[in-house]
Design a protein around this motif. Structure first.
Motif, short mmCIF file in Angstrom:
data_model
loop_
_atom_site.label_atom_id
_atom_site.label_comp_id
_atom_site.label_asym_id
_atom_site.label_seq_id
_atom_site.Cartn_x
_atom_site.Cartn_y
_atom_site.Cartn_z
N ALA A 91 0.82 -1.22 0.00
CA ALA A 91 0.00 0.00 0.00
C ALA A 91 0.86 1.27 0.00
CB ALA A 91 -0.96 0.00 1.20
N LEU A 92 1.95 1.25 -0.76
CA LEU A 92 2.79 2.45 -0.91
C LEU A 92 2.21 3.34 -2.01
CD1 LEU A 92 6.28 0.68 -0.77
CD2 LEU A 92 5.15 1.94 1.08
N PHE A 93 2.52 4.64 -1.92
CA PHE A 93 2.02 5.59 -2.91
C PHE A 93 3.03 5.72 -4.05
CE2 PHE A 93 0.31 7.13 1.23
CZ PHE A 93 -1.02 6.84 0.99
N PRO A 94 2.68 5.28 -5.27
CA PRO A 94 3.65 5.28 -6.37
C PRO A 94 4.07 6.67 -6.83
CG PRO A 94 1.46 4.65 -7.15
CD PRO A 94 1.38 4.70 -5.66
N HIS A 95 3.21 7.69 -6.57
CA HIS A 95 3.53 9.05 -7.02
C HIS A 95 4.44 9.78 -6.03
CE1 HIS A 95 0.14 9.50 -4.29
NE2 HIS A 95 0.46 10.77 -4.13
N MET A 96 4.74 9.15 -4.91
CA MET A 96 5.61 9.77 -3.90
C MET A 96 6.97 9.09 -3.90
SD MET A 96 3.20 10.15 -0.54
CE MET A 96 1.66 11.07 -0.54
N ALA A 123 15.07 5.73 9.91
CA ALA A 123 14.34 4.51 9.57
C ALA A 123 14.96 3.83 8.35
CB ALA A 123 12.87 4.83 9.31
N LEU A 124 15.36 4.62 7.36
CA LEU A 124 16.02 4.06 6.17
C LEU A 124 17.34 3.39 6.54
CD1 LEU A 124 15.29 6.90 3.59
CD2 LEU A 124 14.47 4.54 3.46
N ASP A 125 18.08 4.01 7.44
CA ASP A 125 19.34 3.41 7.89
C ASP A 125 19.06 2.06 8.56
OD1 ASP A 125 20.72 5.59 6.98
OD2 ASP A 125 20.98 6.52 8.95
N LEU A 126 18.05 2.02 9.42
CA LEU A 126 17.72 0.80 10.14
C LEU A 126 17.28 -0.31 9.19
CD1 LEU A 126 17.40 -0.51 12.95
CD2 LEU A 126 15.07 0.39 13.02
N MET A 127 16.60 0.06 8.11
CA MET A 127 16.11 -0.93 7.14
C MET A 127 17.10 -1.19 6.01
SD MET A 127 13.41 -1.83 8.62
CE MET A 127 12.95 -3.06 7.41
N ARG A 147 10.56 -3.23 2.86
CA ARG A 147 11.28 -2.51 3.92
C ARG A 147 10.74 -1.08 4.08
NH1 ARG A 147 15.97 -4.92 1.41
NH2 ARG A 147 16.69 -6.69 2.65
N VAL A 148 10.40 -0.44 2.97
CA VAL A 148 9.82 0.91 3.03
C VAL A 148 8.48 0.86 3.77
CG1 VAL A 148 8.84 2.81 1.69
CG2 VAL A 148 10.98 1.76 0.96
N ALA A 149 7.68 -0.18 3.49
CA ALA A 149 6.39 -0.32 4.17
C ALA A 149 6.58 -0.46 5.68
CB ALA A 149 5.63 -1.52 3.61
N PHE A 150 7.58 -1.23 6.09
CA PHE A 150 7.87 -1.37 7.51
C PHE A 150 8.36 -0.05 8.10
CE2 PHE A 150 7.64 -5.97 7.05
CZ PHE A 150 7.15 -6.35 8.30
N ALA A 151 9.23 0.63 7.38
CA ALA A 151 9.75 1.92 7.87
C ALA A 151 8.61 2.92 8.06
CB ALA A 151 10.79 2.47 6.90
N ARG A 152 7.71 2.99 7.10
CA ARG A 152 6.57 3.92 7.20
C ARG A 152 5.70 3.59 8.40
NH1 ARG A 152 2.08 4.10 2.53
NH2 ARG A 152 1.71 2.04 3.42
N ALA A 153 5.58 2.30 8.72
CA ALA A 153 4.73 1.89 9.84
C ALA A 153 5.37 2.21 11.19
CB ALA A 153 4.44 0.39 9.73
N PHE A 154 6.64 1.84 11.37
CA PHE A 154 7.21 1.99 12.72
C PHE A 154 7.71 3.40 13.01
CE2 PHE A 154 11.20 0.30 10.66
CZ PHE A 154 12.06 1.35 10.98
#
Length: 211
Positions: A91-96, A123-127, A147-154
């Motif tokens: 459920a990531l936004f493709p335009h972002m 968060a990017l560093d952690l993932m 990984r981006v989906a997890f980063a956005r969540a936590f």
């Protein structure tokens, strides 16, 4: 009031119906703070419906108790619950960009841009996605998107992370790698994880407790 010593989740006698179909039939579950609990069952058994009710995407037909971190969340919309959800299809936004995706939840919570950027980069560093803040979603592999989906969540610092078959869209090798990564992530963050899956191997590999 929220009591920080409360369990992350207390559900008592939860019932959810779609017309005459009973999807969840008097289910009770308590999840301890910092636990990784997996709900294991076949397709169509009501796992995802249960997660959607916990997350506030659907209102329970009945519930004697539905508390997250000591707060009664019955009738509370999803954006007012201290949870975040990782979906099977990301459920990531493709335009972002990657960074904008990660910052989306923080932006809704009125967190200032400088703080958003700082937390997104961390968060990017952690993932293990350092340097990919400005990448487009379609430039990422399936594992990177996960990984981006997890980063956005936590990154919004939820009390509990809800995982809806989060490995389902990955190939077998990547799925096994991500199982280890997600388990390590949970230990690093100390956040409560509640996952649903039909994979016995996934449940056994990742969980403190299987329901």
């Amino acid at each position: 009031m929220t009591n920080d010593t409360s369990p992350a989740l207390v559900v008592v006698d939860l019932v959810h119906r779609y017309g005459s179909l009973v999807a969840i039939d008097h289910v009770s579950l308590t999840v301890g703070d910092g636990e990784f609990v997996t709900i294991l069952g076949p397709s169509g058994s009501g796992k995802t419906t249960f997660l959607r009710v916990i997350g506030g995407f659907e209102d329970a037909s009945e519930a004697a108790t539905l508390e997250i971190a000591g707060t009664d969340v019955r009738g509370l919309p999803a954006n007012h619950r201290p949870v975040a959800t990782v979906f099977q299809q990301y459920a990531l936004f493709p335009h972002m960009s990657v960074g904008e995706n990660i910052e989306y939840g923080m932006k809704l919570r009125k967190i200032q841009p400088v703080e958003r950027r700082k937390r997104a980069e961390a968060a990017l560093d952690l993932m293990r996605l350092t340097g990919k803040y400005d990448r487009r979603i379609n430039q990422l592999s399936g594992g990177e998107r996960q990984r981006v989906a997890f980063a956005r969540a936590f990154v919004i610092e939820p009390r509990m992370l809800l995982l809806d078959e989060p490995m389902g869209a990955l190939d077998e090798k990547l799925r096994r790698d991500m199982q280890v990564e997600v388990r390590n992530l949970q230990r690093t963050l100390g956040t409560t994880f509640l996952q649903v899956t039909h994979s016995q191997e996934e449940a056994l590999t990742m969980s403190d407790r299987i329901v």
